[in-house]
Design a protein around this motif. Structure first.
Motif, PDB file in Angstrom:
ATOM      1  N   GLU A  81     -26.301 -16.276  60.587  1.00  0.00           N
ATOM      2  CA  GLU A  81     -25.944 -17.442  59.787  1.00  0.00           C
ATOM      3  C   GLU A  81     -25.770 -17.115  58.306  1.00  0.00           C
ATOM      4  N   LEU A  82     -26.190 -15.930  57.891  1.00  0.00           N
ATOM      5  CA  LEU A  82     -26.132 -15.541  56.483  1.00  0.00           C
ATOM      6  C   LEU A  82     -25.707 -14.088  56.389  1.00  0.00           C
ATOM      7  N   ASP A  83     -24.800 -13.799  55.450  1.00  0.00           N
ATOM      8  CA  ASP A  83     -24.383 -12.433  55.153  1.00  0.00           C
ATOM      9  C   ASP A  83     -24.776 -12.134  53.706  1.00  0.00           C
ATOM     10  N   LEU A  84     -25.667 -11.160  53.514  1.00  0.00           N
ATOM     11  CA  LEU A  84     -26.155 -10.867  52.170  1.00  0.00           C
ATOM     12  C   LEU A  84     -25.079 -10.331  51.247  1.00  0.00           C
ATOM     13  N   ASP A  85     -23.967  -9.846  51.795  1.00  0.00           N
ATOM     14  CA  ASP A  85     -22.887  -9.311  50.960  1.00  0.00           C
ATOM     15  C   ASP A  85     -21.841 -10.363  50.597  1.00  0.00           C
ATOM     16  N   THR A  86     -22.096 -11.599  50.969  1.00  0.00           N
ATOM     17  CA  THR A  86     -21.180 -12.690  50.645  1.00  0.00           C
ATOM     18  C   THR A  86     -21.400 -13.152  49.207  1.00  0.00           C
ATOM     19  N   PRO A  87     -20.322 -13.431  48.451  1.00  0.00           N
ATOM     20  CA  PRO A  87     -20.491 -13.979  47.103  1.00  0.00           C
ATOM     21  C   PRO A  87     -21.260 -15.289  47.114  1.00  0.00           C
ATOM     22  N   VAL A  88     -22.131 -15.458  46.146  1.00  0.00           N
ATOM     23  CA  VAL A  88     -22.969 -16.653  46.068  1.00  0.00           C
ATOM     24  C   VAL A  88     -22.130 -17.921  46.042  1.00  0.00           C
ATOM     25  N   GLY A  89     -21.001 -17.891  45.344  1.00  0.00           N
ATOM     26  CA  GLY A  89     -20.172 -19.086  45.199  1.00  0.00           C
ATOM     27  C   GLY A  89     -19.659 -19.651  46.499  1.00  0.00           C
ATOM     28  N   GLN A  90     -19.589 -18.836  47.540  1.00  0.00           N
ATOM     29  CA  GLN A  90     -19.126 -19.352  48.831  1.00  0.00           C
ATOM     30  C   GLN A  90     -20.149 -20.284  49.466  1.00  0.00           C
ATOM     31  N   TYR A  91     -21.407 -20.123  49.102  1.00  0.00           N
ATOM     32  CA  TYR A  91     -22.460 -21.006  49.609  1.00  0.00           C
ATOM     33  C   TYR A  91     -22.781 -22.121  48.614  1.00  0.00           C
ATOM     34  N   ILE A  92     -22.709 -21.799  47.321  1.00  0.00           N
ATOM     35  CA  ILE A  92     -23.080 -22.754  46.263  1.00  0.00           C
ATOM     36  C   ILE A  92     -21.880 -22.936  45.339  1.00  0.00           C
ATOM     37  N   PRO A  93     -20.992 -23.875  45.616  1.00  0.00           N
ATOM     38  CA  PRO A  93     -19.806 -24.078  44.764  1.00  0.00           C
ATOM     39  C   PRO A  93     -20.146 -24.400  43.320  1.00  0.00           C
ATOM     40  N   SER A  94     -21.337 -24.979  43.094  1.00  0.00           N
ATOM     41  CA  SER A  94     -21.719 -25.327  41.721  1.00  0.00           C
ATOM     42  C   SER A  94     -22.118 -24.106  40.899  1.00  0.00           C
ATOM     43  N   PHE A  95     -22.247 -22.945  41.541  1.00  0.00           N
ATOM     44  CA  PHE A  95     -22.605 -21.713  40.831  1.00  0.00           C
ATOM     45  C   PHE A  95     -21.410 -21.252  40.016  1.00  0.00           C
ATOM     46  N   ARG A  96     -21.452 -21.508  38.713  1.00  0.00           N
ATOM     47  CA  ARG A  96     -20.348 -21.157  37.821  1.00  0.00           C
ATOM     48  C   ARG A  96     -20.674 -19.841  37.144  1.00  0.00           C
ATOM     49  N   ASN A  97     -19.954 -18.818  37.535  1.00  0.00           N
ATOM     50  CA  ASN A  97     -20.231 -17.455  37.099  1.00  0.00           C
ATOM     51  C   ASN A  97     -19.337 -17.106  35.907  1.00  0.00           C
ATOM     52  N   LEU A  98     -19.916 -17.110  34.714  1.00  0.00           N
ATOM     53  CA  LEU A  98     -19.137 -16.848  33.507  1.00  0.00           C
ATOM     54  C   LEU A  98     -18.826 -15.365  33.320  1.00  0.00           C
ATOM     55  N   SER A  99     -19.443 -14.511  34.127  1.00  0.00           N
ATOM     56  CA  SER A  99     -19.165 -13.084  33.982  1.00  0.00           C
ATOM     57  C   SER A  99     -17.818 -12.711  34.573  1.00  0.00           C
ATOM     58  N   GLY A 100     -17.340 -13.514  35.511  1.00  0.00           N
ATOM     59  CA  GLY A 100     -16.078 -13.218  36.156  1.00  0.00           C
ATOM     60  C   GLY A 100     -16.171 -12.161  37.231  1.00  0.00           C
ATOM     61  N   GLU A 101     -17.379 -11.593  37.456  1.00  0.00           N
ATOM     62  CA  GLU A 101     -17.566 -10.564  38.472  1.00  0.00           C
ATOM     63  C   GLU A 101     -18.294 -11.155  39.674  1.00  0.00           C
ATOM     64  N   VAL A 102     -18.156 -10.489  40.809  1.00  0.00           N
ATOM     65  CA  VAL A 102     -18.761 -10.983  42.046  1.00  0.00           C
ATOM     66  C   VAL A 102     -20.280 -10.806  41.999  1.00  0.00           C
ATOM     67  N   VAL A 103     -20.976 -11.877  42.346  1.00  0.00           N
ATOM     68  CA  VAL A 103     -22.429 -11.839  42.495  1.00  0.00           C
ATOM     69  C   VAL A 103     -22.737 -12.161  43.946  1.00  0.00           C
ATOM     70  N   THR A 104     -23.352 -11.234  44.664  1.00  0.00           N
ATOM     71  CA  THR A 104     -23.635 -11.440  46.078  1.00  0.00           C
ATOM     72  C   THR A 104     -25.049 -11.967  46.282  1.00  0.00           C
ATOM     73  N   VAL A 105     -25.310 -12.431  47.492  1.00  0.00           N
ATOM     74  CA  VAL A 105     -26.652 -12.913  47.833  1.00  0.00           C
ATOM     75  C   VAL A 105     -27.667 -11.786  47.693  1.00  0.00           C
ATOM     76  N   LYS A 106     -27.297 -10.589  48.141  1.00  0.00           N
ATOM     77  CA  LYS A 106     -28.233  -9.474  48.031  1.00  0.00           C
ATOM     78  C   LYS A 106     -28.586  -9.188  46.580  1.00  0.00           C
ATOM     79  N   MET A 107     -27.647  -9.309  45.678  1.00  0.00           N
ATOM     80  CA  MET A 107     -27.935  -9.061  44.262  1.00  0.00           C
ATOM     81  C   MET A 107     -28.996 -10.013  43.733  1.00  0.00           C
ATOM     82  N   ILE A 108     -28.953 -11.260  44.152  1.00  0.00           N
ATOM     83  CA  ILE A 108     -29.889 -12.225  43.572  1.00  0.00           C
ATOM     84  C   ILE A 108     -31.302 -12.062  44.133  1.00  0.00           C
TER      85      ILE A 108
END
Length: 506
Positions: A81-108
């Motif tokens: 049900e969860l892939d740690l390599d998926t970008p956070v924004g795919q699960y949490i649309p409100s996650f506004r990433n000002l860095s412009g780079e991909v942040v994955t679940v594993k990173m957090i």
């Protein structure tokens, strides 16, 4: 004796001597030593006017809660049900990433999201409403490091991880945690908020002093809001001992470098997922105000846990917890499962360093191996044949059927035999009665490698072999050298952790 063959009286005497001498600036503090069978010894103390906590007292574990959250997330991974390599924004649309780079679940959950350290803010915002936290995300988060590149301890990141769990499961983290983890593991005294305990329980009160202990101010226990999953849990020393033992359990079973076979006592989460939590994913650099013991070869963040590679005892998992009025630490040696849980009822106390010292003292007193490694059957079989060959003259051609092609290419057979005879002569010759090989095993770096003693009259030699799994003739290296040759060139008194790996025949 405990499951690890530990004499409780020995450990109890050590704990009773050490803990009262910690001299913390706190009204009370307590510590327990445990192994996978449970608490071995407990001691608590207090300042005048306060009562030392009982072993059953409930205390706030703060950020030690993060390992519980990660275990829940890995349950979702195992269920697909969860892939740690998926970008956070795919699960949490409100996650506004000002860095412009991909942040994955594993990173957090491995603290390399790039979000800045935020302990001071989060300690006082456990009760922040969900809507307010979502608004914070929608405004956009600024990053102090490129995602995935550097360690930064971020409570906001772990809060986002808990939101991902709630999106996937469509339920509150608290109820998922209780049903899927706490109840199956028998952690009945570990709960989400102070109000979950009735009058049968005594809750340790937290304090702060601003005048070096002359006056104490009691801290209120904050309510649980959006960020509560990162540090809201309460527990007892016995429950933390059980939790730690369950996490370390994979390392006592075959396949993870441990020395014992067996089925997991509770199979809520696979051994491979628990082991994944307890290896370094993000290196932690040494900075001025962060305690990093000098005895460690490396320190890093795993998944919800800090991993220390001790220069004598190898991998140790740990995590601290701190909130206004509380300081706590849990830590355990992965292979043996021996650990310490400690807490103080005041913030800012060096509980982690005291717990580390206590665990180190216990492990040294018990002379615990860094790891117990079950060798490949082929490794021990090769060692027996090579040992027999060396004891009867050192003619390597007798075992040519098990040597890979590089062995005689590196050093021809006649030169190997000559070098061996010179080494034995220089050591005074072999002793007449050589003990069985099993009693002469020294250490190994893995299941495919072994070092053993070759007894001589004046000074012993050692034999080192390495096997490969890519050839029907698996032995790729044989070396006969002076005993402790691996220490040559190191400072006096230096040691190597691999010398404390205990090889076990299959």
């Amino acid at each position: 004796m405990t499951s690890e063959g530990i004499d409780p009286a020995t450990v109890t005497a050590m704990v009773d001597e050490a803990v009262p001498g910690w001299k913390l600036q706190a009204p009370t503090w307590a510590a327990a030593v445990f192994d996978r069978s449970g608490v071995i010894a407990y001691c608590a103390t207090s300042l005048d006017g306060f009562t030392a906590p009982a072993r059953s007292d409930v205390f706030r574990i703060a950020s030690m809660s993060k390992s519980f959250l990660v275990a829940c997330l890995l349950l979702l991974v195992e269920r697909g049900e969860l892939d740690l390599d998926t970008p956070v924004g795919q699960y949490i649309p409100s996650f506004r990433n000002l860095s412009g780079e991909v942040v994955t679940v594993k990173m957090i959950i491995s603290n390399c999201s790039g979000l800045p350290e935020d302990n001071a803010w989060s300690d006082r915002n456990l009760d922040i409403p969900r809507g307010e936290f979502v608004s914070l995300l929608q405004r956009g988060l600024h990053f102090s490091e490129p995602p995935g590149q550097a360690y930064q301890y971020s409570n906001i990141a772990f809060t986002i991880a808990s939101m991902i769990l709630e999106v996937i499961t469509s339920e509150h983290y608290e109820s998922f945690l209780k049903r899927e983890l706490l109840h199956p593991l028998g952690l009945d005294d570990t709960r989400y908020r102070a109000g979950d305990y009735d009058d049968r329980f005594s809750l340790a009160r937290g304090f702060t002093t601003f005048d070096k202990g002359r006056n104490w101010i009691e801290r209120e226990m904050s309510e649980s809001g959006a960020t509560a999953p990162i540090g809201a849990l309460f527990s007892t020393v016995d429950n933390i001992a059980r939790w730690s033992g369950w996490l370390s359990e994979p390392f006592e079973m075959a396949g993870f470098g441990g020395g014992q076979d067996g089925e997991p006592r509770v199979s809520v989460l696979s051994g491979s997922s628990r082991a994944r939590m307890q290896r370094i994913h993000t290196v932690i650099p040494s900075i001025g105000n962060r305690w990093i013991p000098g005895r460690n070869d490396a320190v890093g963040y795993g998944l919800g846990l800090v991993i220390e590679h001790d220069s004598r005892f190898g991998p140790i998992a740990q995590h601290s917890g701190g909130l206004p009025g509380y300081a706590a630490n849990m830590r355990w040696h992965l292979d043996s499962g021996i650990g310490v849980v400690a807490y103080a009822t005041a913030d800012g106390q060096p509980v982690a360093s005291r717990a580390a010292d206590l665990l180190d003292a216990v492990l040294r007193r018990l002379d615990v191996p860094a790891r117990r490694i079950r060798m490949w059957p082929a490794t021990y079989q090769a060692a027996r044949r090579i040992d027999a060959m060396l004891l009867t003259g050192g003619n390597h051609l007798k075992i040519a059927d098990m040597l890979s092609a590089n062995v005689f290419y590196d050093i021809p057979a006649d030169i190997r035999r000559s070098q061996f005879r010179d080494a034995v002569a220089g050591a005074g010759g072999l002793v007449e009665e050589v003990p069985p090989l099993a009693s002469r095993l020294l250490w190994c770096t893995s299941a495919s490698q072994l070092v053993w003693r070759l007894p001589c009259r004046d000074r012993d030699l050692q034999v080192r072999i390495e096997l490969s799994d890519v050839d029907r003739q698996p032995v790729q290296r044989i070396a006969v050298e002076p005993l402790d040759a691996e220490l040559d060139g190191l400072p006096d008194g230096a040691d190597l952790v691999v010398r404390h790996h205990l090889p076990l025949p299959s």
